[in-house]
Design an enzyme around this catalytic site. Structure first.
Site, short mmCIF file in Angstrom:
data_model
loop_
_atom_site.label_atom_id
_atom_site.label_comp_id
_atom_site.label_asym_id
_atom_site.label_seq_id
_atom_site.Cartn_x
_atom_site.Cartn_y
_atom_site.Cartn_z
N LYS A 29 -9.78 35.79 11.75
CA LYS A 29 -11.19 35.48 11.98
C LYS A 29 -11.77 34.99 10.66
O LYS A 29 -12.03 35.77 9.75
CB LYS A 29 -11.97 36.71 12.44
CG LYS A 29 -13.36 36.34 12.94
CD LYS A 29 -14.42 37.38 12.66
CE LYS A 29 -14.94 37.35 11.27
NZ LYS A 29 -15.56 36.08 10.82
N CYS A 78 -15.51 36.30 -6.46
CA CYS A 78 -15.57 37.73 -6.81
C CYS A 78 -15.06 37.98 -8.22
O CYS A 78 -15.33 39.02 -8.80
CB CYS A 78 -14.79 38.55 -5.79
SG CYS A 78 -13.16 37.88 -5.48
N GLU A 89 -10.42 43.36 -0.34
CA GLU A 89 -10.72 42.64 -1.59
C GLU A 89 -12.22 42.39 -1.58
O GLU A 89 -12.70 41.55 -0.81
CB GLU A 89 -9.98 41.29 -1.63
CG GLU A 89 -8.48 41.37 -1.53
CD GLU A 89 -7.84 41.91 -2.78
OE1 GLU A 89 -8.55 42.07 -3.81
OE2 GLU A 89 -6.64 42.20 -2.74
N GLU A 112 -24.10 41.91 -8.05
CA GLU A 112 -23.34 40.67 -8.09
C GLU A 112 -24.28 39.52 -7.73
O GLU A 112 -24.81 39.47 -6.63
CB GLU A 112 -22.20 40.78 -7.06
CG GLU A 112 -21.10 39.81 -7.25
CD GLU A 112 -19.99 40.00 -6.21
OE1 GLU A 112 -20.20 40.63 -5.16
OE2 GLU A 112 -18.88 39.50 -6.47
P1 ADP Z 1 -20.36 37.35 2.33
O1 ADP Z 1 -21.54 38.15 1.91
O2 ADP Z 1 -19.55 36.82 1.22
O3 ADP Z 1 -20.62 36.34 3.39
P2 ADP Z 1 -19.27 39.17 4.26
O4 ADP Z 1 -18.63 40.46 3.92
O5 ADP Z 1 -20.55 39.21 5.02
O6 ADP Z 1 -19.36 38.40 2.89
O7 ADP Z 1 -18.28 38.24 5.06
C1 ADP Z 1 -16.89 38.23 4.86
C2 ADP Z 1 -16.19 38.14 6.20
O8 ADP Z 1 -16.49 39.31 6.94
C3 ADP Z 1 -16.64 36.99 7.07
O9 ADP Z 1 -15.52 36.51 7.80
C4 ADP Z 1 -17.64 37.63 8.01
O10 ADP Z 1 -17.77 36.95 9.22
C5 ADP Z 1 -16.98 38.97 8.22
N1 ADP Z 1 -17.87 40.03 8.69
C6 ADP Z 1 -19.17 40.24 8.38
N2 ADP Z 1 -19.62 41.35 8.99
C7 ADP Z 1 -18.59 41.87 9.70
C8 ADP Z 1 -18.41 43.02 10.54
N3 ADP Z 1 -19.41 43.88 10.76
N4 ADP Z 1 -17.20 43.23 11.11
C9 ADP Z 1 -16.18 42.38 10.86
N5 ADP Z 1 -16.28 41.29 10.08
C10 ADP Z 1 -17.46 41.03 9.50
#
Ligand code: ADP
Length: 479
Positions: free
Chosen positions: A172, A282, A248, A383
Protein backbone atom coordinates in the site's frame (compact mmCIF):
# COMPACT_ATOMS: atom_id res chain seq x y z
CA UNK A 1 -2.36 8.60 -16.55
CA UNK A 2 -4.85 6.06 -15.14
CA UNK A 3 -3.58 3.21 -12.97
CA UNK A 4 -5.47 0.31 -11.47
CA UNK A 5 -4.90 -2.12 -8.63
CA UNK A 6 -2.60 -5.07 -9.29
CA UNK A 7 -3.99 -8.20 -7.66
CA UNK A 8 -3.29 -11.83 -8.50
CA UNK A 9 -1.26 -10.90 -11.57
CA UNK A 10 -3.98 -8.69 -13.11
CA UNK A 11 -4.74 -5.00 -13.33
CA UNK A 12 -8.24 -4.21 -12.17
CA UNK A 13 -10.34 -1.27 -11.01
CA UNK A 14 -11.14 -0.76 -7.35
CA UNK A 15 -14.46 -2.07 -6.07
CA UNK A 16 -17.16 0.29 -7.31
CA UNK A 17 -14.77 1.78 -9.87
CA UNK A 18 -13.59 4.45 -7.43
CA UNK A 19 -10.50 6.49 -8.30
CA UNK A 20 -8.67 9.45 -6.79
CA UNK A 21 -6.74 12.29 -8.38
CA UNK A 22 -3.00 12.73 -7.97
CA UNK A 23 -1.80 16.33 -8.14
CA UNK A 24 1.54 17.96 -8.87
CA UNK A 25 2.70 19.99 -5.83
CA UNK A 26 4.57 22.35 -8.17
CA UNK A 27 1.41 23.75 -9.77
CA UNK A 28 -1.67 21.91 -8.49
CA UNK A 29 -2.34 20.28 -11.87
CA UNK A 30 -3.82 16.79 -12.00
CA UNK A 31 -1.12 14.30 -13.00
CA UNK A 32 -3.38 11.28 -13.20
CA UNK A 33 -5.78 9.04 -11.34
CA UNK A 34 -5.23 5.94 -9.26
CA UNK A 35 -7.67 3.23 -8.27
CA UNK A 36 -9.10 3.96 -4.84
CA UNK A 37 -8.94 0.54 -3.19
CA UNK A 38 -10.99 -0.29 -0.10
CA UNK A 39 -11.21 -3.09 2.43
CA UNK A 40 -12.59 -5.63 -0.06
CA UNK A 41 -9.73 -4.93 -2.47
CA UNK A 42 -7.16 -5.25 0.31
CA UNK A 43 -8.74 -8.56 1.29
CA UNK A 44 -8.56 -9.81 -2.29
CA UNK A 45 -4.88 -8.83 -2.42
CA UNK A 46 -4.12 -10.72 0.80
CA UNK A 47 -6.02 -13.74 -0.60
CA UNK A 48 -3.87 -13.61 -3.75
CA UNK A 49 -0.64 -13.27 -1.77
CA UNK A 50 -1.60 -16.18 0.50
CA UNK A 51 -2.48 -18.37 -2.48
CA UNK A 52 0.85 -17.60 -4.19
CA UNK A 53 2.99 -18.18 -1.11
CA UNK A 54 3.47 -21.98 -1.19
CA UNK A 55 4.81 -22.13 -4.75
CA UNK A 56 6.92 -18.98 -4.43
CA UNK A 57 8.53 -20.09 -1.18
CA UNK A 58 9.30 -23.50 -2.74
CA UNK A 59 11.43 -21.93 -5.49
CA UNK A 60 15.15 -21.90 -4.92
CA UNK A 61 16.77 -18.66 -3.91
CA UNK A 62 18.58 -18.72 -7.21
CA UNK A 63 15.26 -18.82 -9.09
CA UNK A 64 13.76 -15.99 -7.05
CA UNK A 65 16.94 -13.96 -7.51
CA UNK A 66 16.66 -14.37 -11.28
CA UNK A 67 13.26 -12.64 -11.22
CA UNK A 68 14.77 -9.75 -9.29
CA UNK A 69 17.57 -9.46 -11.85
CA UNK A 70 14.92 -9.11 -14.57
CA UNK A 71 13.28 -6.36 -12.51
CA UNK A 72 16.64 -4.59 -12.21
CA UNK A 73 17.17 -4.67 -15.97
CA UNK A 74 13.71 -3.27 -16.65
CA UNK A 75 14.15 -0.53 -14.05
CA UNK A 76 17.41 0.43 -15.71
CA UNK A 77 15.73 0.62 -19.12
CA UNK A 78 12.79 2.66 -17.75
CA UNK A 79 14.71 4.79 -15.30
CA UNK A 80 13.83 8.12 -16.94
CA UNK A 81 10.12 7.23 -17.17
CA UNK A 82 9.98 6.26 -13.49
CA UNK A 83 11.84 9.43 -12.51
CA UNK A 84 9.50 11.62 -14.56
CA UNK A 85 6.39 10.17 -12.89
CA UNK A 86 8.00 10.69 -9.49
CA UNK A 87 8.88 14.32 -10.28
CA UNK A 88 5.33 14.99 -11.40
CA UNK A 89 3.51 13.44 -8.46
CA UNK A 90 5.70 14.57 -5.56
CA UNK A 91 7.91 17.34 -6.94
CA UNK A 92 11.37 15.77 -6.64
CA UNK A 93 13.88 17.39 -9.02
CA UNK A 94 14.33 15.12 -12.04
CA UNK A 95 18.06 14.50 -11.50
CA UNK A 96 17.44 13.60 -7.89
CA UNK A 97 14.54 11.37 -8.92
CA UNK A 98 16.89 9.50 -11.26
CA UNK A 99 19.26 9.16 -8.33
CA UNK A 100 16.47 7.64 -6.28
CA UNK A 101 15.71 5.09 -9.01
CA UNK A 102 19.40 4.12 -9.01
CA UNK A 103 19.28 3.77 -5.23
CA UNK A 104 16.06 1.72 -5.49
CA UNK A 105 17.78 -0.54 -8.03
CA UNK A 106 20.64 -1.14 -5.59
CA UNK A 107 18.25 -3.01 -3.28
CA UNK A 108 16.96 -5.11 -6.14
CA UNK A 109 20.48 -6.01 -7.28
CA UNK A 110 21.74 -6.73 -3.79
CA UNK A 111 18.83 -8.97 -2.79
CA UNK A 112 18.88 -10.75 -6.16
CA UNK A 113 22.29 -12.02 -5.03
CA UNK A 114 21.43 -12.45 -1.37
CA UNK A 115 18.49 -14.73 -2.22
CA UNK A 116 21.12 -17.48 -2.69
CA UNK A 117 22.68 -16.93 0.71
CA UNK A 118 20.01 -17.66 3.28
CA UNK A 119 22.45 -19.73 5.30
CA UNK A 120 21.50 -21.80 8.34
CA UNK A 121 23.80 -23.24 10.97
CA UNK A 122 24.72 -26.56 12.57
CA UNK A 123 25.21 -26.57 16.32
CA UNK A 124 26.89 -29.43 18.24
CA UNK A 125 24.33 -31.54 20.13
CA UNK A 126 24.22 -32.23 23.87
CA UNK A 127 24.52 -36.03 23.35
CA UNK A 128 26.69 -38.10 21.04
CA UNK A 129 23.71 -39.11 18.91
CA UNK A 130 22.12 -35.67 18.74
CA UNK A 131 22.45 -33.17 15.91
CA UNK A 132 21.05 -29.65 15.91
CA UNK A 133 20.31 -27.55 12.83
CA UNK A 134 19.13 -23.98 12.44
CA UNK A 135 16.94 -23.33 9.39
CA UNK A 136 15.59 -20.09 8.06
CA UNK A 137 12.15 -19.97 6.43
CA UNK A 138 10.14 -17.10 4.93
CA UNK A 139 7.69 -15.54 7.41
CA UNK A 140 4.73 -15.69 5.00
CA UNK A 141 2.56 -12.93 3.55
CA UNK A 142 4.07 -9.47 4.04
CA UNK A 143 2.17 -6.17 4.04
CA UNK A 144 4.30 -3.17 3.10
CA UNK A 145 3.20 0.42 3.74
CA UNK A 146 5.37 3.12 2.18
CA UNK A 147 5.65 6.93 2.26
CA UNK A 148 5.62 9.58 -0.49
CA UNK A 149 9.11 11.02 0.02
CA UNK A 150 10.99 8.09 -1.57
CA UNK A 151 8.17 6.54 -3.62
CA UNK A 152 10.38 3.99 -5.37
CA UNK A 153 13.27 3.18 -3.02
CA UNK A 154 11.07 2.56 0.02
CA UNK A 155 9.16 0.02 -2.06
CA UNK A 156 12.17 -1.92 -3.35
CA UNK A 157 13.85 -1.77 0.07
CA UNK A 158 10.93 -3.86 1.38
CA UNK A 159 9.75 -5.84 -1.63
CA UNK A 160 13.18 -7.01 -2.85
CA UNK A 161 14.28 -8.68 0.43
CA UNK A 162 10.76 -10.05 1.02
CA UNK A 163 10.69 -11.70 -2.40
CA UNK A 164 14.27 -12.92 -2.07
CA UNK A 165 13.41 -14.53 1.27
CA UNK A 166 10.43 -16.35 -0.29
CA UNK A 167 7.62 -14.14 1.01
CA UNK A 168 4.72 -12.78 -1.02
CA UNK A 169 3.73 -9.14 -0.69
CA UNK A 170 0.84 -6.70 -0.66
CA UNK A 171 1.96 -3.07 -1.03
CA UNK A 172 0.00 0.00 0.00
CA UNK A 173 1.89 3.09 -1.21
CA UNK A 174 1.24 6.61 0.04
CA UNK A 175 -1.83 8.37 -1.36
CA UNK A 176 0.39 11.17 -2.73
CA UNK A 177 2.51 8.77 -4.85
CA UNK A 178 0.47 5.83 -6.17
CA UNK A 179 1.61 6.32 -9.77
CA UNK A 180 5.32 5.62 -9.19
CA UNK A 181 4.31 2.45 -7.34
CA UNK A 182 2.02 1.41 -10.20
CA UNK A 183 4.82 2.00 -12.74
CA UNK A 184 7.07 -0.25 -10.67
CA UNK A 185 4.39 -2.94 -10.58
CA UNK A 186 4.15 -2.78 -14.37
CA UNK A 187 7.82 -3.73 -14.29
CA UNK A 188 7.16 -6.60 -11.84
CA UNK A 189 4.50 -7.84 -14.25
CA UNK A 190 6.77 -7.54 -17.28
CA UNK A 191 9.50 -9.40 -15.40
CA UNK A 192 7.10 -12.35 -15.19
CA UNK A 193 6.86 -12.54 -11.42
CA UNK A 194 4.16 -15.18 -10.86
CA UNK A 195 0.58 -14.06 -10.20
CA UNK A 196 -0.13 -13.15 -6.57
CA UNK A 197 3.50 -12.86 -5.50
CA UNK A 198 3.34 -9.05 -5.56
CA UNK A 199 0.09 -7.14 -5.19
CA UNK A 200 -0.66 -3.41 -5.20
CA UNK A 201 -3.52 -1.68 -3.41
CA UNK A 202 -3.53 2.07 -3.95
CA UNK A 203 -6.00 4.01 -1.84
CA UNK A 204 -6.98 7.41 -0.51
CA UNK A 205 -8.11 5.68 2.69
CA UNK A 206 -5.04 4.14 4.35
CA UNK A 207 -6.92 3.22 7.52
CA UNK A 208 -9.37 0.89 5.75
CA UNK A 209 -6.58 -0.95 3.94
CA UNK A 210 -4.23 -0.94 6.94
CA UNK A 211 -6.96 -2.45 9.13
CA UNK A 212 -7.30 -5.41 6.77
CA UNK A 213 -3.55 -6.01 7.00
CA UNK A 214 -3.66 -5.89 10.77
CA UNK A 215 -6.70 -8.12 11.16
CA UNK A 216 -5.94 -10.87 8.65
CA UNK A 217 -3.98 -13.61 10.43
CA UNK A 218 -2.28 -14.67 7.20
CA UNK A 219 -0.36 -11.39 7.13
CA UNK A 220 2.61 -12.34 9.30
CA UNK A 221 4.78 -9.30 8.86
CA UNK A 222 4.23 -5.59 8.35
CA UNK A 223 7.01 -3.37 7.02
CA UNK A 224 6.32 0.34 7.44
CA UNK A 225 8.11 3.59 6.64
CA UNK A 226 6.39 6.81 7.67
CA UNK A 227 5.66 9.04 10.62
CA UNK A 228 6.37 8.08 14.22
CA UNK A 229 2.71 8.73 15.02
CA UNK A 230 1.36 6.19 12.51
CA UNK A 231 4.21 3.77 13.32
CA UNK A 232 3.08 3.69 16.94
CA UNK A 233 -0.53 3.05 15.87
CA UNK A 234 0.62 0.09 13.80
CA UNK A 235 2.85 -1.20 16.60
CA UNK A 236 -0.16 -1.18 18.94
CA UNK A 237 -2.36 -2.89 16.36
CA UNK A 238 0.30 -5.54 15.67
CA UNK A 239 0.19 -6.62 19.31
CA UNK A 240 -3.21 -8.29 18.88
CA UNK A 241 -1.73 -11.10 16.77
CA UNK A 242 1.93 -10.49 17.62
CA UNK A 243 2.66 -9.83 13.99
CA UNK A 244 6.25 -9.15 13.18
CA UNK A 245 6.74 -5.50 12.40
CA UNK A 246 9.55 -3.25 11.29
CA UNK A 247 9.25 0.51 11.52
CA UNK A 248 11.32 3.21 9.86
CA UNK A 249 10.02 6.43 11.39
CA UNK A 250 10.92 10.07 11.87
CA UNK A 251 14.28 11.53 12.79
CA UNK A 252 15.91 14.65 14.19
CA UNK A 253 19.44 14.42 12.86
CA UNK A 254 22.30 16.39 14.41
CA UNK A 255 25.19 17.46 12.15
CA UNK A 256 28.25 18.13 14.33
CA UNK A 257 31.30 20.05 13.10
CA UNK A 258 34.53 20.07 15.13
CA UNK A 259 37.32 22.63 14.57
CA UNK A 260 39.64 20.01 13.02
CA UNK A 261 37.13 19.19 10.24
CA UNK A 262 37.53 20.23 6.62
CA UNK A 263 35.15 23.18 7.00
CA UNK A 264 34.53 23.71 3.29
CA UNK A 265 33.58 20.04 2.89
CA UNK A 266 31.42 20.19 6.02
CA UNK A 267 29.51 23.17 4.56
CA UNK A 268 29.04 21.42 1.22
CA UNK A 269 27.95 18.14 2.81
CA UNK A 270 25.64 19.83 5.32
CA UNK A 271 23.81 21.44 2.39
CA UNK A 272 23.58 18.06 0.64
CA UNK A 273 22.34 16.22 3.73
CA UNK A 274 19.91 19.01 4.66
CA UNK A 275 18.39 19.94 1.31
CA UNK A 276 18.12 16.50 -0.32
CA UNK A 277 14.51 16.06 -1.32
CA UNK A 278 13.88 19.64 -0.17
CA UNK A 279 14.51 18.63 3.42
CA UNK A 280 11.81 15.97 3.24
CA UNK A 281 13.73 12.88 4.32
CA UNK A 282 13.89 11.18 7.70
CA UNK A 283 17.71 11.38 7.55
CA UNK A 284 17.74 15.12 6.72
CA UNK A 285 19.73 17.37 9.03
CA UNK A 286 17.56 19.02 11.68
CA UNK A 287 20.18 20.63 13.93
CA UNK A 288 23.64 21.85 12.90
CA UNK A 289 26.02 22.05 15.88
CA UNK A 290 29.22 23.88 14.95
CA UNK A 291 32.11 24.46 17.33
CA UNK A 292 32.16 28.13 18.35
CA UNK A 293 35.75 28.60 17.10
CA UNK A 294 34.75 27.77 13.49
CA UNK A 295 31.12 28.92 13.58
CA UNK A 296 31.72 32.08 11.59
CA UNK A 297 33.74 30.34 8.87
CA UNK A 298 31.27 27.46 8.58
CA UNK A 299 28.18 29.67 8.58
CA UNK A 300 29.52 31.92 5.82
CA UNK A 301 30.43 28.95 3.62
CA UNK A 302 27.13 27.18 4.32
CA UNK A 303 24.91 30.22 3.67
CA UNK A 304 26.77 30.88 0.40
CA UNK A 305 25.95 27.35 -0.75
CA UNK A 306 22.32 27.51 0.32
CA UNK A 307 21.80 30.79 -1.51
CA UNK A 308 22.86 29.09 -4.74
CA UNK A 309 20.20 26.35 -4.52
CA UNK A 310 17.82 26.81 -7.41
CA UNK A 311 14.18 26.26 -6.51
CA UNK A 312 11.62 25.18 -9.08
CA UNK A 313 9.29 22.49 -10.43
CA UNK A 314 10.82 19.00 -10.49
CA UNK A 315 11.03 18.82 -14.27
CA UNK A 316 12.35 22.36 -14.86
CA UNK A 317 15.96 22.62 -16.03
CA UNK A 318 18.47 23.07 -13.22
CA UNK A 319 16.06 22.65 -10.29
CA UNK A 320 17.85 21.60 -7.13
CA UNK A 321 15.03 22.03 -4.61
CA UNK A 322 11.42 21.24 -5.54
CA UNK A 323 8.17 22.17 -3.82
CA UNK A 324 6.98 20.80 -0.51
CA UNK A 325 4.63 17.92 -1.02
CA UNK A 326 1.42 19.60 0.16
CA UNK A 327 -0.15 22.63 1.83
CA UNK A 328 0.11 21.15 5.35
CA UNK A 329 3.85 20.58 4.88
CA UNK A 330 4.32 24.21 3.81
CA UNK A 331 2.33 25.44 6.80
CA UNK A 332 4.47 23.39 9.20
CA UNK A 333 7.66 24.92 7.79
CA UNK A 334 6.18 28.43 8.04
CA UNK A 335 5.09 27.79 11.64
CA UNK A 336 8.54 26.49 12.67
CA UNK A 337 10.32 29.49 11.18
CA UNK A 338 7.82 31.96 12.69
CA UNK A 339 8.20 30.36 16.12
CA UNK A 340 12.01 30.45 15.91
CA UNK A 341 12.05 34.09 14.78
CA UNK A 342 9.60 35.08 17.52
CA UNK A 343 12.00 33.54 20.03
CA UNK A 344 15.01 35.44 18.68
CA UNK A 345 16.44 33.34 15.83
CA UNK A 346 18.07 35.25 12.97
CA UNK A 347 17.12 34.52 9.35
CA UNK A 348 20.50 34.26 7.56
CA UNK A 349 18.89 33.49 4.20
CA UNK A 350 15.46 32.52 2.86
CA UNK A 351 12.78 32.56 5.53
CA UNK A 352 9.75 32.93 3.30
CA UNK A 353 7.39 31.23 0.90
CA UNK A 354 8.30 31.68 -2.78
CA UNK A 355 5.38 32.97 -4.81
CA UNK A 356 6.98 34.71 -7.77
CA UNK A 357 5.79 33.78 -11.27
CA UNK A 358 5.21 30.09 -11.87
CA UNK A 359 6.20 29.30 -8.28
CA UNK A 360 3.01 30.94 -7.07
CA UNK A 361 1.00 27.90 -8.09
CA UNK A 362 2.96 25.50 -5.88
CA UNK A 363 4.15 24.83 -2.34
CA UNK A 364 7.60 26.42 -2.66
CA UNK A 365 9.65 27.64 0.28
CA UNK A 366 13.04 29.35 0.03
CA UNK A 367 16.01 27.31 1.31
CA UNK A 368 16.52 28.85 4.72
CA UNK A 369 19.30 29.12 7.31
CA UNK A 370 18.50 30.20 10.87
CA UNK A 371 21.17 31.38 13.33
CA UNK A 372 20.88 31.77 17.08
CA UNK A 373 18.58 28.77 17.48
CA UNK A 374 17.87 27.61 21.04
CA UNK A 375 16.51 24.35 22.48
CA UNK A 376 13.19 25.98 23.40
CA UNK A 377 12.25 26.49 19.75
CA UNK A 378 9.90 24.03 18.05
CA UNK A 379 12.38 23.54 15.23
CA UNK A 380 14.87 22.18 17.77
CA UNK A 381 12.45 19.53 18.99
CA UNK A 382 10.14 18.59 16.12
CA UNK A 383 10.91 17.25 12.68
CA UNK A 384 10.43 20.22 10.29
CA UNK A 385 10.53 18.10 7.10
CA UNK A 386 11.34 21.08 4.95
CA UNK A 387 14.19 23.26 3.63
CA UNK A 388 15.20 24.97 6.88
CA UNK A 389 18.63 24.56 8.52
CA UNK A 390 19.02 25.72 12.15
CA UNK A 391 22.56 26.49 13.35
CA UNK A 392 23.68 26.23 16.99
CA UNK A 393 27.17 26.46 18.52
CA UNK A 394 28.95 24.34 21.15
CA UNK A 395 32.18 24.40 23.12
CA UNK A 396 33.07 20.82 24.15
CA UNK A 397 32.70 17.24 22.97
CA UNK A 398 30.81 16.13 26.08
CA UNK A 399 28.43 19.04 25.80
CA UNK A 400 27.57 18.47 22.15
CA UNK A 401 27.16 14.73 22.70
CA UNK A 402 24.63 15.32 25.47
CA UNK A 403 22.75 17.88 23.39
CA UNK A 404 22.73 15.72 20.27
CA UNK A 405 21.31 12.79 22.23
CA UNK A 406 18.66 14.90 23.97
CA UNK A 407 15.78 13.86 21.71
CA UNK A 408 13.28 11.00 21.43
CA UNK A 409 14.52 10.37 17.92
CA UNK A 410 17.56 8.30 16.93
CA UNK A 411 17.85 7.74 13.19
CA UNK A 412 20.79 9.54 11.53
CA UNK A 413 23.63 11.66 12.94
CA UNK A 414 26.52 13.31 11.08
CA UNK A 415 29.96 13.89 12.50
CA UNK A 416 32.64 16.06 10.88
CA UNK A 417 36.13 15.67 12.36
CA UNK A 418 39.49 14.13 11.44
CA UNK A 419 40.34 12.98 14.96
CA UNK A 420 40.23 9.17 14.95
CA UNK A 421 39.73 8.86 18.70
CA UNK A 422 36.79 11.26 18.58
CA UNK A 423 35.28 9.41 15.64
CA UNK A 424 35.23 6.18 17.64
CA UNK A 425 34.08 7.78 20.90
CA UNK A 426 31.17 9.60 19.32
CA UNK A 427 30.19 6.84 16.89
CA UNK A 428 29.78 4.59 19.92
CA UNK A 429 27.97 7.11 22.11
CA UNK A 430 25.66 8.92 19.70
CA UNK A 431 22.27 7.25 20.14
CA UNK A 432 21.55 6.94 16.42
CA UNK A 433 21.22 3.94 14.13
CA UNK A 434 23.08 5.52 11.25
CA UNK A 435 26.19 7.69 11.57
CA UNK A 436 27.83 9.56 8.72
CA UNK A 437 31.46 10.45 9.51
CA UNK A 438 32.53 13.04 6.93
CA UNK A 439 29.80 11.33 4.86
CA UNK A 440 26.50 13.02 3.95
CA UNK A 441 24.84 9.83 2.62
CA UNK A 442 25.50 6.96 5.03
CA UNK A 443 22.57 4.80 3.84
CA UNK A 444 23.71 2.09 1.39
CA UNK A 445 21.82 -0.99 0.24
CA UNK A 446 24.32 -3.48 1.62
CA UNK A 447 24.25 -2.09 5.18
CA UNK A 448 21.51 -1.93 7.84
CA UNK A 449 19.39 1.22 7.93
CA UNK A 450 17.13 1.95 10.87
CA UNK A 451 16.54 3.94 14.00
CA UNK A 452 16.94 3.78 17.74
CA UNK A 453 14.42 5.13 20.30
CA UNK A 454 11.23 6.45 18.64
CA UNK A 455 12.79 6.43 15.18
CA UNK A 456 11.82 2.81 14.77
CA UNK A 457 12.63 -0.83 15.17
CA UNK A 458 14.14 -3.39 12.83
CA UNK A 459 16.58 -2.74 10.02
CA UNK A 460 16.33 -2.56 6.24
CA UNK A 461 19.26 -3.20 3.93
CA UNK A 462 22.04 -5.77 3.91
CA UNK A 463 21.69 -9.26 5.34
CA UNK A 464 20.03 -7.70 8.40
CA UNK A 465 17.20 -6.53 6.14
CA UNK A 466 16.71 -10.10 4.90
CA UNK A 467 16.40 -11.42 8.47
CA UNK A 468 13.29 -9.27 8.92
CA UNK A 469 11.49 -11.59 6.48
CA UNK A 470 12.79 -14.90 7.84
CA UNK A 471 11.74 -17.13 10.73
CA UNK A 472 14.49 -18.99 12.53
CA UNK A 473 13.73 -22.67 13.28
CA UNK A 474 15.71 -25.16 15.30
CA UNK A 475 15.65 -28.79 14.23
CA UNK A 476 17.07 -31.27 16.77
CA UNK A 477 17.44 -34.89 15.67
CA UNK A 478 18.79 -38.22 16.90
CA UNK A 479 20.86 -40.31 14.53
P1 ADP B 1 3.66 11.27 6.33
O1 ADP B 1 3.37 12.18 7.48
O2 ADP B 1 5.07 11.27 5.91
O3 ADP B 1 2.71 11.37 5.19
P2 ADP B 1 2.36 8.92 7.31
O4 ADP B 1 2.86 8.11 8.45
O5 ADP B 1 1.07 9.64 7.48
O6 ADP B 1 3.57 9.85 6.94
O7 ADP B 1 2.24 8.04 6.00
C1 ADP B 1 3.10 6.98 5.69
C2 ADP B 1 2.29 5.83 5.12
O8 ADP B 1 1.40 5.36 6.12
C3 ADP B 1 1.42 6.21 3.94
O9 ADP B 1 1.39 5.11 3.04
C4 ADP B 1 0.06 6.42 4.56
O10 ADP B 1 -0.99 6.22 3.66
C5 ADP B 1 0.08 5.33 5.61
N1 ADP B 1 -0.86 5.52 6.71
C6 ADP B 1 -1.26 6.66 7.31
N2 ADP B 1 -2.11 6.40 8.31
C7 ADP B 1 -2.26 5.06 8.37
C8 ADP B 1 -3.00 4.16 9.21
N3 ADP B 1 -3.76 4.61 10.21
N4 ADP B 1 -2.91 2.83 8.97
C9 ADP B 1 -2.12 2.37 7.98
N5 ADP B 1 -1.40 3.16 7.17
C10 ADP B 1 -1.45 4.48 7.36
Amino acid sequence: MEKGLYIGGEWRPAEGGRTFAVTNPADGSVVGHAADGGAADAQAAVDAAAAAFPAWSDLTGRERGAYLTKVWNLMKAKRDDLARIMSLEMGKPFGEAKGEIAYAMEFVAWYAEEAKRVYGETIPGTFANQRVLVLKRPVGVVAAITPWNFPCAMVTRKVAPALAAGCTVVLKPAEQTPLTAAALFEIFHEAGIPAGVVNLVTTSNPVAVGDVFMQDRRVRKVGFTGSTEVGKLLARASAAQLKRISLELGGHAPFIIFPDADIAKAAKDAALAKFQNGGQACVCVNRIYVHESVAEEFTAAFVARVQKLKVGPGLAEGTMVGPLVEQAALEKVEAHVADAVAQGAAVLCGGRRLEEGELGQGFFYAPTVLGGVTPAMRIHQEETFGPVAPILTFTSEDEVLARANDTHYGLAAYLYTRDVGRIFRLSEKLEYGLIGVNEPFPGVAQAPFGGMKESGMGREGGHYGMDEFLEIKTVALQI
